[in-house]
Enzyme design. Structure first.
Site, PDB file in Angstrom:
ATOM      1  CE  LYS A 193      -2.180   2.447   3.673  1.00  0.00           C
ATOM      2  NZ  LYS A 193      -2.046   3.708   2.744  1.00  0.00           N
ATOM      3  N   GLY A 245       7.079   3.565   8.199  1.00  0.00           N
ATOM      4  CA  GLY A 245       6.097   5.130   8.731  1.00  0.00           C
ATOM      5  C   GLY A 245       6.714   5.227  10.045  1.00  0.00           C
ATOM      6  CB  SER A 246       4.480   7.787  12.340  1.00  0.00           C
ATOM      7  OG  SER A 246       3.326   7.454  12.265  1.00  0.00           O
ATOM      8  CB  THR A 247       7.727   5.792  16.803  1.00  0.00           C
ATOM      9  OG1 THR A 247       8.449   6.409  16.163  1.00  0.00           O
ATOM     10  CG2 THR A 247       7.167   5.458  17.966  1.00  0.00           C
ATOM     11  CB  VAL A 249       1.206   4.261  12.299  1.00  0.00           C
ATOM     12  CG1 VAL A 249       0.914   2.989  11.842  1.00  0.00           C
ATOM     13  CG2 VAL A 249       0.074   5.503  11.655  1.00  0.00           C
ATOM     14  N   GLY A 250       3.718   3.097  13.823  1.00  0.00           N
ATOM     15  CA  GLY A 250       4.451   1.361  14.365  1.00  0.00           C
ATOM     16  C   GLY A 250       3.659   0.929  15.667  1.00  0.00           C
ATOM     17  CD  GLU A 267      13.647   0.022   8.369  1.00  0.00           C
ATOM     18  OE1 GLU A 267      14.070   0.641   9.829  1.00  0.00           O
ATOM     19  OE2 GLU A 267      14.139  -1.497   8.469  1.00  0.00           O
ATOM     20  CB  CYS A 301      13.048   8.438   8.709  1.00  0.00           C
ATOM     21  SG  CYS A 301      13.737   7.493   7.536  1.00  0.00           S
ATOM     22  CD  GLU A 398      10.084  12.095  12.614  1.00  0.00           C
ATOM     23  OE1 GLU A 398       9.277  10.975  13.366  1.00  0.00           O
ATOM     24  OE2 GLU A 398      11.263  11.423  11.959  1.00  0.00           O
TER      25      GLU A 398
HETATM   26  P1  NAP Z   1       2.513   7.378   8.947  1.00  0.00           P
HETATM   27  O1  NAP Z   1       1.312   8.333   9.222  1.00  0.00           O
HETATM   28  O2  NAP Z   1       1.907   6.493   9.679  1.00  0.00           O
HETATM   29  O3  NAP Z   1       2.157   6.438   7.740  1.00  0.00           O
HETATM   30  C1  NAP Z   1       2.678   5.582   6.887  1.00  0.00           C
HETATM   31  C2  NAP Z   1       1.790   4.824   6.461  1.00  0.00           C
HETATM   32  O4  NAP Z   1       1.111   3.990   7.053  1.00  0.00           O
HETATM   33  C3  NAP Z   1       1.140   5.292   4.765  1.00  0.00           C
HETATM   34  O5  NAP Z   1       0.974   4.192   4.441  1.00  0.00           O
HETATM   35  C4  NAP Z   1      -0.083   4.978   6.114  1.00  0.00           C
HETATM   36  O6  NAP Z   1      -1.517   5.491   4.773  1.00  0.00           O
HETATM   37  C5  NAP Z   1      -0.045   4.164   6.765  1.00  0.00           C
HETATM   38  N1  NAP Z   1      -1.222   4.460   8.053  1.00  0.00           N
HETATM   39  C6  NAP Z   1      -1.649   5.084   8.608  1.00  0.00           C
HETATM   40  N2  NAP Z   1      -2.277   4.476   9.787  1.00  0.00           N
HETATM   41  C7  NAP Z   1      -2.505   3.296   9.497  1.00  0.00           C
HETATM   42  C8  NAP Z   1      -2.904   2.117  10.581  1.00  0.00           C
HETATM   43  N3  NAP Z   1      -3.549   2.814  11.605  1.00  0.00           N
HETATM   44  N4  NAP Z   1      -2.701   0.551  10.359  1.00  0.00           N
HETATM   45  C9  NAP Z   1      -2.016   0.409   9.330  1.00  0.00           C
HETATM   46  N5  NAP Z   1      -1.288   1.560   8.401  1.00  0.00           N
HETATM   47  C10 NAP Z   1      -1.620   2.453   8.623  1.00  0.00           C
HETATM   48  O7  NAP Z   1       3.751   8.186   8.366  1.00  0.00           O
HETATM   49  P2  NAP Z   1       3.693   9.003   7.605  1.00  0.00           P
HETATM   50  O8  NAP Z   1       3.479  10.614   7.712  1.00  0.00           O
HETATM   51  O9  NAP Z   1       3.799   8.771   5.877  1.00  0.00           O
HETATM   52  O10 NAP Z   1       5.322   9.381   7.252  1.00  0.00           O
HETATM   53  C11 NAP Z   1       6.252   9.822   8.076  1.00  0.00           C
HETATM   54  C12 NAP Z   1       6.643   9.012   8.915  1.00  0.00           C
HETATM   55  O11 NAP Z   1       8.027   8.087   8.695  1.00  0.00           O
HETATM   56  C13 NAP Z   1       8.422  10.488   9.499  1.00  0.00           C
HETATM   57  O12 NAP Z   1       7.747   9.404  11.260  1.00  0.00           O
HETATM   58  C14 NAP Z   1       9.036   9.259   9.122  1.00  0.00           C
HETATM   59  O13 NAP Z   1       9.373   9.054  10.049  1.00  0.00           O
HETATM   60  C15 NAP Z   1       9.195   7.708   9.351  1.00  0.00           C
HETATM   61  N6  NAP Z   1       9.710   7.225   8.169  1.00  0.00           N
HETATM   62  C16 NAP Z   1      10.818   5.845   8.494  1.00  0.00           C
HETATM   63  C17 NAP Z   1      12.006   5.915   7.273  1.00  0.00           C
HETATM   64  C18 NAP Z   1      12.471   4.812   7.895  1.00  0.00           C
HETATM   65  O14 NAP Z   1      13.166   3.696   7.417  1.00  0.00           O
HETATM   66  N7  NAP Z   1      12.467   4.691   9.709  1.00  0.00           N
HETATM   67  C19 NAP Z   1      11.353   5.903   6.518  1.00  0.00           C
HETATM   68  C20 NAP Z   1      11.024   6.887   6.176  1.00  0.00           C
HETATM   69  C21 NAP Z   1       9.660   7.679   7.046  1.00  0.00           C
HETATM   70  P3  NAP Z   1      -1.743   7.385   4.716  1.00  0.00           P
HETATM   71  O15 NAP Z   1      -1.053   7.861   3.994  1.00  0.00           O
HETATM   72  O16 NAP Z   1      -3.178   6.905   4.127  1.00  0.00           O
HETATM   73  O17 NAP Z   1      -2.003   7.962   6.074  1.00  0.00           O
END
Ligand code: NAP
Ligand code: MG
Length: 487
Positions: A193, A245-247, A249-250, A267, A301, A398
């Protein structure tokens, strides 16, 4: 912080616009889901807009997958796994992955332009970083497909089955490559996704997958909101969840998989320390600081969002840094001269602005560059804060935007303890001409990656991942195969 009388950089170069053309790209008005090798309509019949954050214009309508669609995607991945992919020789699997890599290279220009339009990042970055690295990951993992027994000697590496993968918006195609390439090389099939604001390059990848002749159902691509991601996480027939993604949602995902047999890699976020010692090559360090936090709008990130400068060079580093910040061009991401593109979404801009206000309220001193910003679109000037403390929210949390918090230190022990004082532990940078300092620091930093005299350098052979609230598991390199295998 006054301006330096001995400017090393002119405040702005007078460059004529050098926009990348869009005439060569091919986009549909509407994208359906890619399931079982076919483009299928979402059972919800719902579509959402994906916009260009630099212009606020709608680029295309994109299907919203619900639980039923996710179920269809998982079923088709299972079927492809049972009937085709698990029966194919590893060498044949490798050939498909090579083909995908080559097709991405052939269509690199189109991928770069669409990545920039959909996400707001500068064309220089999507062209020179995202797309070449995405192809490199497919090439790299194609090579491992028939060598798994050598990678894990005296073990019996076996695929897990169906991998559910969820990616963020900051590196859409690259994150897809990080996830799909090792999954296929190890013999798994995929349901992936995209993030809501950046679905397009993943659907372009679907076209590449079609052209590569990958058997139907081996890779299924869906789009939608958080609920779509949750449907993948909660599906009973998914064997592995790979999430970036974000911590926040992780943590939800980790709770959801407790008590199931699903393997997981997470991640997550970061708050990296970039550390400059007095013996560092300072101009190079300043360039590394800029690269670490401001390029890609700080949507990284592993962005070097906490800067630690040794006291004796604080004034000179800050002066050089401000001068360099002033020379940064914020604006049209399609222009090859632009340094800082658009913030990915209105929501993300709101979050960044909120943190800038928090910084001011906490009593920090703010400096921003003074360039003009375009009227339409979502923009944030490169921003730095001094007079912050370890407990400041802009130091601890962050922000995911071009906002840097600057602190100083006297000794190496002091900076190590300050840098490690964070809930995150993804990455760090160190600038010094002493190898001994680098080794001392890298062995004591709680960070998955430490760059020395460089920043944000990536290579498919090198594992990437975090400590603490930055998640667990590694992507990239030999390590990146393991999460997709039973050994
Ligand atoms: P996010 O809100 O956690 O979203 C990541 C993904 O998860 C999106 O596809 C999102 O869909 C989906 N999602 C949202 N809620 C969910 C749920 N309850 N269950 C399953 N999936 C769900 O993060 P973001 O705002 O897109 O990205 C920014 C974050 O990613 C930052 O915290 C950044 O540090 C982190 N990041 C980490 C790395 C790494 O390698 N460590 C790399 C890149 C980014 P939607 O888009 O529809 O909300
Ligand atoms: Mg978009």
């Amino acid at each position: 912080m006054g301006k330096s009388p001995t400017l090393e950089f002119d405040s702005k170069w007078d460059l004529s616009p050098a926009p990348e053309s869009t005439g060569h790209i091919n986009l549909k008005d509407q994208y359906d889901l890619f399931i079982g090798g076919k483009w299928v309509k979402p059972s919800s019949k719902k579509y959402f807009d994906t916009i260009n954050p630099a212009t606020e214009k709608v680029i295309a309508k994109v299907a919203e997958a619900n639980e039923k669609d996710v179920n269809r995607a998982v079923q088709s991945a299972r079927k492809a796994y049972n009937e085709v992919w698990s029966k194919l020789s590893a060498g044949e699997r490798g050939k498909y992955i090579y083909r995908i890599a080559r097709l991405i290279q052939e269509r690199a220009r189109e991928f770069s332009v669409i990545e920039t339009m959909d996400g707001g990042k500068v064309i220089r970055e999507s062209r020179d970083v995202d797309v070449p690295l995405a192809a490199a990951h497919f090439f790299y993992y194609a090579g491992w497909a028939d060598k798994l027994k050598y990678a894990f000697p005296n073990r019996n590496p076996q695929p897990l089955g169906v991998a559910g993968q969820i990616i963020p918006w900051n590196f859409p195609l690259l994150m897809a490559a990080w996830k799909i390439a090792p999954a296929l090389a190890t013999g798994n099939t995929v349901v992936i996704k995209s993030a809501e604001t950046t679905p397009l390059t993943l659907y372009k990848l679907a076209e590449v997958i079609e052209s590569a002749g990958l058997p139907p159902g081996v890779v299924n691509i869906v789009s939608g909101a958080g609920e779509t991601g949750a449907a993948i996480v909660n599906h009973r027939d998914v064997n592995k969840i790979a999430f970036t993604g974000s911590t926040g949602v992780g943590k939800i995902i980790q709770r959801a998989v407790v008590g199931t047999n699903k393997k997981t890699t997470l991640e997550l976020g970061g708050k990296a320390a970039n550390i400059v010692f007095e013996d560092a090559p300072l101009d190079q360090a300043v360039e590394g600081i800029i690269n670490g936090i401001y390029f890609n709008q700080g949507h990284v990130c592993c962005a070097g969002s906490r800067l630690f400068i040794q006291e004796s060079v604080k004034d000179i580093v800050l002066r050089k840094l401000q001068d360099r910040m002033e020379s940064l061009i914020v604006g049209d991401p399609m222009d090859k001269n632009t340094d800082i593109g658009a913030i990915n979404s209105k929501e993300q801009l709101g979050i960044i602005k909120k943190y800038i206000e928090v910084g001011k309220k906490e009593g920090a001193t703010m400096y921003q560059n003074t360039c003009d910003l375009p009227k339409k679109g979502y923009w944030c000037r490169p921003t730095l804060f001094t007079n912050v403390s370890q407990s400041s929210r802009i130091v601890q949390e962050e922000i995911f935007g071009p906002v840097l918090a600057v602190q100083t230190f006297r000794t190496i022990d002091e900076v190590i303890s300050k840098a490690n004082n964070s809930p995150y532990g993804l990455s760090a940078g160190v600038w010094t001409d002493k190898g001994s300092k680098i080794f001392n620091l890298t062995s004591q930093m709680k960070a998955g990656i430490v760059w020395a005299n460089s920043y944000n350098k990536f290579d498919p052979t090198s594992p990437f991942g975090g400590y603490k609230e930055s998640g667990f598991g590694r992507e990239g390199g030999l390590h990146g195969l393991k999460p997709y295998l039973n050994l």
